[in-house]
Design a protein around this motif. Structure first.
Motif, PDB file in Angstrom:
ATOM      1  N   GLN A   8      14.233  40.097 113.919  1.00 19.90           N
ATOM      2  CA  GLN A   8      15.749  40.010 114.121  1.00 19.90           C
ATOM      3  C   GLN A   8      16.006  38.455 115.409  1.00 19.90           C
ATOM      4  N   PRO A   9      17.124  38.067 115.402  1.00 20.44           N
ATOM      5  CA  PRO A   9      16.863  36.902 115.982  1.00 20.44           C
ATOM      6  C   PRO A   9      17.568  37.351 117.801  1.00 20.44           C
ATOM      7  N   GLN A  10      16.743  36.710 118.230  1.00 20.28           N
ATOM      8  CA  GLN A  10      17.473  36.918 119.783  1.00 20.28           C
ATOM      9  C   GLN A  10      18.410  36.770 120.169  1.00 20.28           C
ATOM     10  N   TYR A  11      18.829  37.767 120.509  1.00 14.62           N
ATOM     11  CA  TYR A  11      20.578  37.506 121.535  1.00 14.62           C
ATOM     12  C   TYR A  11      20.153  36.645 122.187  1.00 14.62           C
ATOM     13  N   PRO A  12      21.278  35.865 122.744  1.00 12.21           N
ATOM     14  CA  PRO A  12      21.541  34.338 123.231  1.00 12.21           C
ATOM     15  C   PRO A  12      21.775  35.666 124.780  1.00 12.21           C
ATOM     16  N   GLN A  13      20.740  34.900 126.387  1.00 13.94           N
ATOM     17  CA  GLN A  13      21.347  35.807 126.979  1.00 13.94           C
ATOM     18  C   GLN A  13      22.872  35.854 127.581  1.00 13.94           C
ATOM     19  N   GLU A  14      22.646  33.974 127.376  1.00 10.82           N
ATOM     20  CA  GLU A  14      24.743  33.934 128.154  1.00 10.82           C
ATOM     21  C   GLU A  14      25.563  34.764 126.884  1.00 10.82           C
ATOM     22  N   ALA A  15      26.016  34.875 125.717  1.00 10.74           N
ATOM     23  CA  ALA A  15      26.273  35.718 124.741  1.00 10.74           C
ATOM     24  C   ALA A  15      26.149  36.719 125.361  1.00 10.74           C
ATOM     25  N   ASP A  43      27.624  28.433 108.390  1.00  4.00           N
ATOM     26  CA  ASP A  43      29.030  28.637 109.100  1.00  4.00           C
ATOM     27  C   ASP A  43      28.777  29.840 110.149  1.00  4.00           C
ATOM     28  N   THR A  44      29.220  29.348 110.961  1.00  2.00           N
ATOM     29  CA  THR A  44      29.016  30.477 112.370  1.00  2.00           C
ATOM     30  C   THR A  44      30.744  31.104 112.704  1.00  2.00           C
ATOM     31  N   SER A  45      30.630  32.433 113.112  1.00  2.00           N
ATOM     32  CA  SER A  45      31.971  32.678 114.113  1.00  2.00           C
ATOM     33  C   SER A  45      32.417  32.037 115.392  1.00  2.00           C
ATOM     34  N   ARG A  46      30.733  31.321 115.917  1.00  2.00           N
ATOM     35  CA  ARG A  46      31.465  31.024 117.524  1.00  2.00           C
ATOM     36  C   ARG A  46      30.684  29.908 117.816  1.00  2.00           C
ATOM     37  N   GLY A  47      30.683  29.027 116.990  1.00  3.48           N
ATOM     38  CA  GLY A  47      30.126  27.608 117.563  1.00  3.48           C
ATOM     39  C   GLY A  47      29.116  27.606 117.730  1.00  3.48           C
ATOM     40  N   ARG A  48      28.472  26.796 118.646  1.00  2.00           N
ATOM     41  CA  ARG A  48      26.651  26.574 118.405  1.00  2.00           C
ATOM     42  C   ARG A  48      26.200  27.554 119.118  1.00  2.00           C
ATOM     43  N   LEU A  49      26.692  28.775 119.790  1.00  2.00           N
ATOM     44  CA  LEU A  49      26.007  29.736 120.637  1.00  2.00           C
ATOM     45  C   LEU A  49      24.399  30.474 119.529  1.00  2.00           C
ATOM     46  N   PHE A  50      25.233  30.944 118.369  1.00  2.00           N
ATOM     47  CA  PHE A  50      23.866  31.541 118.269  1.00  2.00           C
ATOM     48  C   PHE A  50      22.882  31.030 117.233  1.00  2.00           C
ATOM     49  N   ASN A  51      23.145  29.601 117.159  1.00  4.43           N
ATOM     50  CA  ASN A  51      22.634  28.795 115.802  1.00  4.43           C
ATOM     51  C   ASN A  51      21.178  28.572 116.547  1.00  4.43           C
ATOM     52  N   LYS A  52      20.983  28.303 117.306  1.00  3.06           N
ATOM     53  CA  LYS A  52      19.419  28.562 117.539  1.00  3.06           C
ATOM     54  C   LYS A  52      18.567  29.615 117.071  1.00  3.06           C
ATOM     55  N   ALA A  53      19.353  30.838 117.913  1.00  8.96           N
ATOM     56  CA  ALA A  53      18.280  31.612 117.690  1.00  8.96           C
ATOM     57  C   ALA A  53      18.762  32.410 115.990  1.00  8.96           C
ATOM     58  N   ALA A  54      19.492  32.664 115.064  1.00 14.26           N
ATOM     59  CA  ALA A  54      19.427  32.254 114.220  1.00 14.26           C
ATOM     60  C   ALA A  54      18.134  31.974 113.250  1.00 14.26           C
ATOM     61  N   LEU A  75      19.639  30.221  99.425  1.00 11.34           N
ATOM     62  CA  LEU A  75      19.572  31.495  99.230  1.00 11.34           C
ATOM     63  C   LEU A  75      21.110  31.349 100.796  1.00 11.34           C
ATOM     64  N   ARG A  76      21.673  32.665 100.420  1.00  8.93           N
ATOM     65  CA  ARG A  76      23.045  32.185 102.021  1.00  8.93           C
ATOM     66  C   ARG A  76      22.828  33.566 101.887  1.00  8.93           C
ATOM     67  N   VAL A  77      22.163  33.748 103.982  1.00  4.41           N
ATOM     68  CA  VAL A  77      22.592  34.633 104.957  1.00  4.41           C
ATOM     69  C   VAL A  77      23.096  34.911 105.626  1.00  4.41           C
ATOM     70  N   ARG A  78      23.833  36.325 105.918  1.00  2.00           N
ATOM     71  CA  ARG A  78      24.351  36.312 107.403  1.00  2.00           C
ATOM     72  C   ARG A  78      23.479  36.980 107.984  1.00  2.00           C
ATOM     73  N   LEU A  79      23.208  36.694 109.565  1.00  2.00           N
ATOM     74  CA  LEU A  79      22.703  37.311 110.967  1.00  2.00           C
ATOM     75  C   LEU A  79      24.027  37.713 111.927  1.00  2.00           C
ATOM     76  N   LYS A  80      24.219  38.712 111.540  1.00  6.10           N
ATOM     77  CA  LYS A  80      25.050  39.317 112.774  1.00  6.10           C
ATOM     78  C   LYS A  80      24.373  39.374 114.270  1.00  6.10           C
ATOM     79  N   PHE A  81      25.384  38.784 115.579  1.00  4.01           N
ATOM     80  CA  PHE A  81      25.128  39.572 116.708  1.00  4.01           C
ATOM     81  C   PHE A  81      25.688  40.400 117.197  1.00  4.01           C
ATOM     82  N   GLN A  82      25.500  42.099 117.536  1.00  9.15           N
ATOM     83  CA  GLN A  82      26.282  42.546 118.189  1.00  9.15           C
ATOM     84  C   GLN A  82      25.245  43.945 118.428  1.00  9.15           C
ATOM     85  N   HIS A  83      26.658  44.103 119.688  1.00 12.51           N
ATOM     86  CA  HIS A  83      25.390  44.666 120.869  1.00 12.51           C
ATOM     87  C   HIS A  83      25.245  45.761 120.293  1.00 12.51           C
TER      88      HIS A  83
END
Length: 85
Positions: A8-15, A43-54, A75-83
């Motif tokens: 699982q991706p690390q949720y960026p602290q700022e986000a 593609d991304t929903s929030r600019g570059r905010l989650f890219n590095k973690a994904a 392949l194409r996969v979607r990583l979701k960042f949700q609280h």
């Protein structure tokens, strides 16, 4: 290819502090051994905010090795960042 290890991706602290959620679409290839190569953000929903973690998470994924020795199609996969509540 069959996914056998997901990191699982690390949720960026700022986000996290700002309560921001989002997603990142990543394309990747899988080697015959099942390793992920050439991950890139498509593609991304929030600019570059989650890219590095994904990208860091996807690079650690592992797929079932292929018996024919071929590299997969992209392949194409979607990583979701949700609280988590």
């Amino acid at each position: 290819p069959k996914l056998i290890k997901v990191v699982q991706p690390q949720y960026p602290q700022e986000a996290l502090m700002r309560g921001i959620e989002g997603w990142v679409d990543v394309s990747l290839q899988v080697t015959a051994a099942g390793d992920v190569i050439e991950p890139r953000v498509e593609d991304t929903s929030r600019g570059r905010l989650f890219n590095k973690a994904a990208l860091a998470a996807v690079e650690q994924w592992k797929y079932e090795p292929r018996s024919d020795g071929a590299t997969s199609e992209r392949l194409r996969v979607r990583l979701k960042f949700q609280h988590k509540n």
